[in-house]
Write an enzyme that holds these catalytic residues in place. Structure first.
Site, PDB file in Angstrom:
ATOM      1  N   ARG A  82       0.847  -1.209   0.000  1.00 50.86           N
ATOM      2  CA  ARG A  82       0.000   0.000   0.000  1.00 50.86           C
ATOM      3  C   ARG A  82       0.878   1.253   0.000  1.00 50.86           C
ATOM      4  NH1 ARG A  82      -3.829   0.197   4.996  1.00 50.86           N
ATOM      5  NH2 ARG A  82      -4.986  -1.421   3.915  1.00 50.86           N
ATOM      6  N   ARG A 151      -1.588   6.963   9.203  1.00 51.47           N
ATOM      7  CA  ARG A 151      -1.777   6.385   7.865  1.00 51.47           C
ATOM      8  C   ARG A 151      -1.925   7.498   6.814  1.00 51.47           C
ATOM      9  NH1 ARG A 151      -3.768   1.091   8.085  1.00 51.47           N
ATOM     10  NH2 ARG A 151      -2.914   0.038   9.918  1.00 51.47           N
ATOM     11  N   LYS A 218      -3.487   1.857  14.639  1.00 50.58           N
ATOM     12  CA  LYS A 218      -3.449   2.765  13.489  1.00 50.58           C
ATOM     13  C   LYS A 218      -4.071   4.117  13.827  1.00 50.58           C
ATOM     14  CE  LYS A 218      -6.163  -0.226  11.225  1.00 50.58           C
ATOM     15  NZ  LYS A 218      -7.112  -0.860  10.281  1.00 50.58           N
ATOM     16  N   LYS A 220      -5.674   7.756  11.747  1.00 54.41           N
ATOM     17  CA  LYS A 220      -6.038   8.288  10.431  1.00 54.41           C
ATOM     18  C   LYS A 220      -6.462   9.751  10.519  1.00 54.41           C
ATOM     19  CE  LYS A 220      -7.387   3.746   8.848  1.00 54.41           C
ATOM     20  NZ  LYS A 220      -8.466   2.865   8.373  1.00 54.41           N
ATOM     21  N   CYS A 440     -15.140  -3.038  -0.327  1.00 57.86           N
ATOM     22  CA  CYS A 440     -13.750  -3.333   0.048  1.00 57.86           C
ATOM     23  C   CYS A 440     -13.277  -4.553  -0.745  1.00 57.86           C
ATOM     24  CB  CYS A 440     -13.685  -3.612   1.536  1.00 57.86           C
ATOM     25  SG  CYS A 440     -14.404  -5.213   1.956  1.00 57.86           S
ATOM     26  N   CYS A 446      -8.118 -10.511   1.173  1.00 60.03           N
ATOM     27  CA  CYS A 446      -8.155 -10.097   2.573  1.00 60.03           C
ATOM     28  C   CYS A 446      -8.313 -11.293   3.507  1.00 60.03           C
ATOM     29  CB  CYS A 446      -9.300  -9.111   2.816  1.00 60.03           C
ATOM     30  SG  CYS A 446      -9.354  -8.617   4.547  1.00 60.03           S
ATOM     31  N   CYS A 485     -16.519  -7.943   5.948  1.00 59.60           N
ATOM     32  CA  CYS A 485     -16.498  -8.230   7.387  1.00 59.60           C
ATOM     33  C   CYS A 485     -16.817  -6.929   8.116  1.00 59.60           C
ATOM     34  CB  CYS A 485     -15.132  -8.800   7.803  1.00 59.60           C
ATOM     35  SG  CYS A 485     -13.891  -7.558   8.163  1.00 59.60           S
ATOM     36  N   CYS A 489     -13.996  -1.259   6.085  1.00 55.23           N
ATOM     37  CA  CYS A 489     -13.014  -0.565   5.242  1.00 55.23           C
ATOM     38  C   CYS A 489     -13.640   0.336   4.176  1.00 55.23           C
ATOM     39  CB  CYS A 489     -12.078  -1.571   4.591  1.00 55.23           C
ATOM     40  SG  CYS A 489     -11.087  -2.457   5.808  1.00 55.23           S
TER      41      CYS A 489
END
Ligand code: SRM
Ligand code: SF4
Length: 587
Positions: A82, A151, A218, A220, A440, A446, A485, A489
């Site tokens: 990424r 991120r 993480k 953001k 996603c 994934c 899930c 995302c």
């Protein structure tokens, strides 16, 4: 305090295992270099987790799993890479280099993400270093694309040249640079010790912002305008919402604590919208980012990674306490309260638009962000030709789409012809619901996916389009977002229709969010088989058509009706809210 897992307490709970791995990693090195040198097809668990900080995830081809298991062959390991791409911005040469790398080492697709970045899939471990080097050769980077650090920083990508957007795009870059990890590990491992920036050349061992154990999880950041919340500012751990007077930004409301991730059956995990904490002037934005990151570093939950995001600190402490501690310990001065700002619109930036400097940009819808050539739709080849022939600089949106920029008026006709030759539909010919859809990646790449998403949503939209047309709702802006899930995302808990993988081919359906991103939706039904999604939605959409108030959006209608009434309309039972399945915490 409303949950049993408060983020503060008298006795510090035991740290999660990964905290020790980070601490012992020698500033993100671990055994990565050694393992890279070995002729194996995958990394050890600890190295795999550290790899994330360098912008890559080890994955497995889940499509291949069954057959390989049958024949006794082990997993097909591969890596996702990424980029870190603040504001989704890159020049034509950089884009073409990414495209070529995906051909050389990946699966000949580029995946535009919901955070304005690019992912490569199907990179073998043996090609990982060459791919990351190739990316860095173009002066782009993957450092901090993933991992417990800041991120990709989001900002409205439209190249409109107005002072508001220009400043936000510049700030996105400044925040990203300021919060990038300073360890030399990235350069040592992937670039053989070459240092690309003065930051990277700083003394080893110094992470002045993160410290040795980096963040609990993480983090953001995104910047948005009230008239164009195309980056979903309330979903960010830290959002800056511009306060504009007379066409200029006088400052930003600082929103803290947004996030989507939840876990099925765990009421202590839930999506949460960023809350207004304070107001800062433009020249205070970078310092405010550092202050909030440090606050998170010190007060985030380091015992339970499922509850480690800053949203839980905000939820558990409440806005007042967060404000007080931030002002006292991190800003070092009194905090000004947020201003009154209302989000009024979101622009997908599709189609042709004048930039204001005599040039044009063209926004193209890339279904679920996957730039590929398939059948008669040769999107990847078409975009490549346009970028190559017209030296179009590129920006990616937070809705997984691409903006081709800096195009001369005289080139528009030729570009339109290239679109037709490659079977690329003009945005004006796509249905509203397709333009406002996102999914996603989910299966096959994934590892956390329970259900299909990117491969399932186009079929769901195909089936929804004629139903909406029949109801005369085809021009309605209805956002539909799907994930494989509950991690969220594609930010499904903010959309008007959210479809979240629950178990194999069964999904949870959520209704009542807003395209403007300031409201969470609620569980409408659980365990809905994929082929029952449209029949269920159709009943509610039919009533919406009949009973909406003038100008009322589908999300507003669903919220006004409430879930109980919507279930009655659809002729189904009200969902039993399992723990954490209401879109909001139960406690
Ligand atoms: Fe995400 C994990 C893909 C945006 C919440 N996300 C993952 C992983 C890396 C799976 C994993 O951990 O093994 C996925 C890789 C799939 C693949 O095969 O490529 C993945 N996330 C994505 C992308 C590519 C989805 C997309 O359709 O574009 C997005 C990449 C963004 C980027 O460029 O940086 C992506 N992920 C998001 C967002 C949306 C956003 O940030 O605006 C969210 C919700 C916001 C949030 O963070 O709460 C999001 N991803 C998660 C979570 C849940 C975190 C949590 O707090 O519970 C996970 C799981 C985790 O971290 O453990 C996750
Ligand atoms: Fe994977 Fe779940 Fe994120 Fe989809 S929402 S990419 S299935 S982690």
């Amino acid at each position: 305090m409303s949950t049993d897992q408060t983020t503060e307490g008298t006795e510090a709970p035991k740290r999660s295992g990964f905290e020790g791995v980070k601490e012992a990693s020698r500033w993100l090195r671990g055994t990565l270099a050694e393992e890279l040198a070995q002729p194996t097809d995958h990394f050890s668990d600890d190295a795999k987790n550290l790899l994330k900080f360098h912008g890559s995830y080890q994955q497995e081809d889940r499509d291949a799993r069954k057959n390989r298991a049958k024949t006794g062959v082990s997993k097909h390991y591969m890596c996702m890479i990424r980029l870190k791409l603040p504001g989704g911005k890159m020049n034509a040469q950089q884009f073409l280099a990414m495209d070529a790398l995906s051909e050389q080492y990946g699966n000949s697709t580029l995946r535009f993400t919901t955070r304005q970045s690019i992912q490569f899939h199907y990179i073998l471990k043996s090609n990982l270093r060459a791919t990351i080097r190739g990316i860095n050769d173009t002066l782009l980077s993957t450092l901090g694309g993933c991992g417990d650090v800041n991120r990709n920083v989001m900002a409205c990508p439209a190249p409109l040249g107005d002072p508001v957007r220009k400043e936000m795009q510049q700030l996105a870059g400044e925040i990203a640079t300021h919060l990038a990890p300073r360890s030399h590990a990235y350069h040592d491992i992937w670039l053989n010790g070459e240092h690309l920036s003065p930051d990277a050349a700083q003394e080893e061992g110094v992470e002045p912002i993160y410290g040795k154990v980096y963040l609990p999880r993480k983090f953001k950041i995104g910047l948005a305008l009230p008239t164009d919340n195309c980056i979903d500012v309330h979903a960010q751990d830290l959002g800056f919402l511009a306060v504009i007077e007379n066409g200029r930004t006088i400052g930003y409301n600082v929103l803290v604590g947004g996030g989507m991730g939840r876990t099925h059956g765990n009421a202590n995990t839930f999506p949460h919208l960023g809350q207004g904490i304070c107001f800062v002037e433009p020249n205070e934005v970078v310092a405010a980012s550092e202050a909030v990151i440090k606050f998170f570093r010190d007060h985030g939950n380091r015992a339970d990674r499922k509850r480690a995001r800053i949203k839980y600190v905000v939820h558990d402490w409440g806005v007042e306490k967060v404000r007080e501690v931030l002002a006292r310990d991190y800003f070092g001065k009194p905090i000004r309260l947020p201003r009154d700002v209302t989000i009024t619109d979101v622009d997908l930036h599709l189609g042709w638009h004048p930039q204001g400097d005599g040039k044009w940009f063209l926004g193209l819808n890339v279904e679920n962000g996957r730039l590929k050539d398939e059948g008669s739709l040769r999107m990847r080849a078409g975009v490549r030709s346009i970028v190559q022939q017209f030296n179009a600089n590129v920006r990616l949106s937070g809705q997984q789409d691409i903006l081709l920029c800096d195009i001369e008026t005289a080139s528009r006709g030729a570009i339109d012809r290239l679109l037709s030759e490659h079977g690329i539909p003009r945005p004006e010919n796509l249905s509203m619901v397709r333009k406002w859809s996102m999914a996603c990646p989910a299966i096959p790449t994934c590892g956390l996916a329970i259900s299909e998403s990117e491969r399932a949503l186009p079929g769901i939209v195909d089936a929804l389009e004629p139903e909406l047309k029949e109801l005369g709702l085809e021009n309605e802006r209805i956002s539909i977002r799907m994930t494989g899930c509950p991690n969220g995302c594609a930010r499904p808990y903010q959309s008007e229709i959210g479809i979240v993988g629950r178990s194999g081919d069964k999904y949870m359906l959520f209704l009542g969010g807003s395209t403007l991103g300031y409201r969470l939706n609620e569980t409408f039904q659980d365990l809905v088989p994929r082929d029952k999604v449209i029949p269920l939605l159709k009943k509610v959409l039919g009533q919406f058509k009949e009973c909406r108030t003038p100008g009322e959006s589908f999300g507003d209608y669903c919220t006004r009706m409430g879930i109980e009434k919507l279930c009655e309309i659809a002729g189904v039972e009200k969902p039993k809210h399992g723990k954490g399945e209401k879109g909001e915490p139960e406690a």
